[in-house]
Design a protein around this motif. Sequence first.
Motif, PDB file in Angstrom:
ATOM      1  N   GLN A 108     -80.698  16.632 136.985  1.00 19.39           N
ATOM      2  CA  GLN A 108     -79.386  16.747 136.362  1.00 19.39           C
ATOM      3  C   GLN A 108     -78.582  15.482 136.638  1.00 19.39           C
ATOM      4  O   GLN A 108     -78.849  14.754 137.590  1.00 19.39           O
ATOM      5  CB  GLN A 108     -78.616  17.942 136.905  1.00 19.39           C
ATOM      6  N   LEU A 109     -77.588  15.259 135.780  1.00 20.77           N
ATOM      7  CA  LEU A 109     -76.655  14.167 135.997  1.00 20.77           C
ATOM      8  C   LEU A 109     -75.242  14.703 135.819  1.00 20.77           C
ATOM      9  O   LEU A 109     -75.032  15.719 135.164  1.00 20.77           O
ATOM     10  CB  LEU A 109     -76.927  12.991 135.050  1.00 20.77           C
ATOM     11  N   ALA A 110     -74.301  14.031 136.448  1.00 21.67           N
ATOM     12  CA  ALA A 110     -72.884  14.372 136.302  1.00 21.67           C
ATOM     13  C   ALA A 110     -72.161  13.109 135.858  1.00 21.67           C
ATOM     14  O   ALA A 110     -72.507  12.000 136.271  1.00 21.67           O
ATOM     15  CB  ALA A 110     -72.312  14.870 137.623  1.00 21.67           C
ATOM     16  N   LEU A 111     -71.168  13.285 134.994  1.00 24.49           N
ATOM     17  CA  LEU A 111     -70.354  12.156 134.560  1.00 24.49           C
ATOM     18  C   LEU A 111     -69.025  12.660 134.028  1.00 24.49           C
ATOM     19  O   LEU A 111     -68.773  13.857 133.975  1.00 24.49           O
ATOM     20  CB  LEU A 111     -71.081  11.285 133.534  1.00 24.49           C
ATOM     21  N   MET A 112     -68.165  11.721 133.662  1.00 27.33           N
ATOM     22  CA  MET A 112     -66.803  12.027 133.236  1.00 27.33           C
ATOM     23  C   MET A 112     -66.676  12.046 131.722  1.00 27.33           C
ATOM     24  O   MET A 112     -67.384  11.340 131.008  1.00 27.33           O
ATOM     25  CB  MET A 112     -65.828  10.958 133.728  1.00 27.33           C
ATOM     26  N   ARG A 113     -65.717  12.831 131.280  1.00 33.64           N
ATOM     27  CA  ARG A 113     -65.310  12.836 129.882  1.00 33.64           C
ATOM     28  C   ARG A 113     -63.780  12.873 129.883  1.00 33.64           C
ATOM     29  O   ARG A 113     -63.180  13.674 130.600  1.00 33.64           O
ATOM     30  CB  ARG A 113     -65.876  14.058 129.170  1.00 33.64           C
ATOM     31  N   ASN A 114     -63.171  11.986 129.105  1.00 32.63           N
ATOM     32  CA  ASN A 114     -61.718  11.950 128.965  1.00 32.63           C
ATOM     33  C   ASN A 114     -61.352  12.287 127.533  1.00 32.63           C
ATOM     34  O   ASN A 114     -61.870  11.683 126.606  1.00 32.63           O
ATOM     35  CB  ASN A 114     -61.160  10.568 129.324  1.00 32.63           C
ATOM     36  N   ASP A 115     -60.470  13.242 127.361  1.00 31.45           N
ATOM     37  CA  ASP A 115     -60.044  13.669 126.033  1.00 31.45           C
ATOM     38  C   ASP A 115     -58.599  13.236 125.828  1.00 31.45           C
ATOM     39  O   ASP A 115     -57.688  13.779 126.447  1.00 31.45           O
ATOM     40  CB  ASP A 115     -60.181  15.179 125.897  1.00 31.45           C
ATOM     41  N   ALA A 116     -58.395  12.255 124.959  1.00 36.52           N
ATOM     42  CA  ALA A 116     -57.050  11.715 124.721  1.00 36.52           C
ATOM     43  C   ALA A 116     -56.137  12.747 124.060  1.00 36.52           C
ATOM     44  O   ALA A 116     -54.937  12.780 124.337  1.00 36.52           O
ATOM     45  CB  ALA A 116     -57.132  10.462 123.859  1.00 36.52           C
ATOM     46  N   GLU A 117     -56.687  13.592 123.204  1.00 34.90           N
ATOM     47  CA  GLU A 117     -55.860  14.588 122.507  1.00 34.90           C
ATOM     48  C   GLU A 117     -55.316  15.652 123.446  1.00 34.90           C
ATOM     49  O   GLU A 117     -54.140  15.978 123.410  1.00 34.90           O
ATOM     50  CB  GLU A 117     -56.655  15.243 121.378  1.00 34.90           C
ATOM     51  N   THR A 118     -56.179  16.192 124.300  1.00 33.56           N
ATOM     52  CA  THR A 118     -55.745  17.243 125.226  1.00 33.56           C
ATOM     53  C   THR A 118     -55.209  16.680 126.534  1.00 33.56           C
ATOM     54  O   THR A 118     -54.670  17.410 127.348  1.00 33.56           O
ATOM     55  CB  THR A 118     -56.901  18.210 125.555  1.00 33.56           C
ATOM     56  N   ARG A 119     -55.400  15.369 126.738  1.00 32.30           N
ATOM     57  CA  ARG A 119     -55.002  14.675 127.957  1.00 32.30           C
ATOM     58  C   ARG A 119     -55.666  15.277 129.196  1.00 32.30           C
ATOM     59  O   ARG A 119     -55.072  15.414 130.244  1.00 32.30           O
ATOM     60  CB  ARG A 119     -53.478  14.648 128.089  1.00 32.30           C
ATOM     61  N   GLN A 120     -56.947  15.621 129.029  1.00 32.72           N
ATOM     62  CA  GLN A 120     -57.724  16.174 130.123  1.00 32.72           C
ATOM     63  C   GLN A 120     -58.862  15.230 130.498  1.00 32.72           C
ATOM     64  O   GLN A 120     -59.413  14.540 129.645  1.00 32.72           O
ATOM     65  CB  GLN A 120     -58.340  17.525 129.733  1.00 32.72           C
ATOM     66  N   SER A 121     -59.195  15.226 131.782  1.00 30.60           N
ATOM     67  CA  SER A 121     -60.416  14.555 132.228  1.00 30.60           C
ATOM     68  C   SER A 121     -61.297  15.628 132.852  1.00 30.60           C
ATOM     69  O   SER A 121     -60.810  16.537 133.533  1.00 30.60           O
ATOM     70  CB  SER A 121     -60.114  13.408 133.190  1.00 30.60           C
ATOM     71  N   THR A 122     -62.591  15.518 132.581  1.00 31.79           N
ATOM     72  CA  THR A 122     -63.534  16.569 132.953  1.00 31.79           C
ATOM     73  C   THR A 122     -64.764  15.955 133.593  1.00 31.79           C
ATOM     74  O   THR A 122     -65.229  14.905 133.168  1.00 31.79           O
ATOM     75  CB  THR A 122     -63.964  17.348 131.687  1.00 31.79           C
ATOM     76  N   ILE A 123     -65.289  16.623 134.605  1.00 30.82           N
ATOM     77  CA  ILE A 123     -66.605  16.283 135.151  1.00 30.82           C
ATOM     78  C   ILE A 123     -67.590  17.247 134.504  1.00 30.82           C
ATOM     79  O   ILE A 123     -67.412  18.469 134.575  1.00 30.82           O
ATOM     80  CB  ILE A 123     -66.649  16.415 136.683  1.00 30.82           C
ATOM     81  N   ILE A 124     -68.604  16.690 133.844  1.00 33.48           N
ATOM     82  CA  ILE A 124     -69.618  17.522 133.202  1.00 33.48           C
ATOM     83  C   ILE A 124     -70.970  17.302 133.876  1.00 33.48           C
ATOM     84  O   ILE A 124     -71.220  16.251 134.473  1.00 33.48           O
ATOM     85  CB  ILE A 124     -69.724  17.230 131.687  1.00 33.48           C
TER      86      ILE A 124
END
Length: 170
Positions: A108-124
């Motif tokens: 498995q791998l983990a990385l970031m996702r940033n959503d400009a519309e919702t202004r959220q950052s997520t670790i997936i």
Amino acid sequence: AGINAVGPFDPSISPDGKSLVYIQRVNEKLSLWVGTIDTNSSVPIYQEPDLLPINPTFSPDGSSVYFVIKGDKRRKAVLVRRPVLGGAITELIEDVAGSPTFSPDGKQLALMRNDAETRQSTIIIADTADGKNEHTLLTRQAPTNFSNTALSWSPDGRYIAFGSHKPDGR
């Protein structure tokens, strides 16, 4: 260093300590290079004029390089994998930021996702082989966000370390 760096930047050393992957600016274009540390020799492995390679890192077994491609021709940045010794680039996960960290077993791998519309950052988290089985580990809402520059999975697999910041920069 960043995209405006002059010399080689964003280096990553292979797990066996024998190779290096890095980004190099040549004729105002960014390209991805792999080199052998002992011989101080390097070859380009990715050179697309309108797409930028960023955040390269080796797979846990050292056989592949993972990096993010972004640019005007792509709506969203995408995590890709390319065998070190040549071969096709495999697109894995869209809309990502930063480089991945790998589970101790490499599955498995983990990385970031940033959503400009919702202004959220997520670790997936997703499967290393194909980017499938994606799920969210943790989400932060702006103005408190993750730093997308450094995720690290602990050797025992129990923890993922990450940076986060508040509006005051702490």
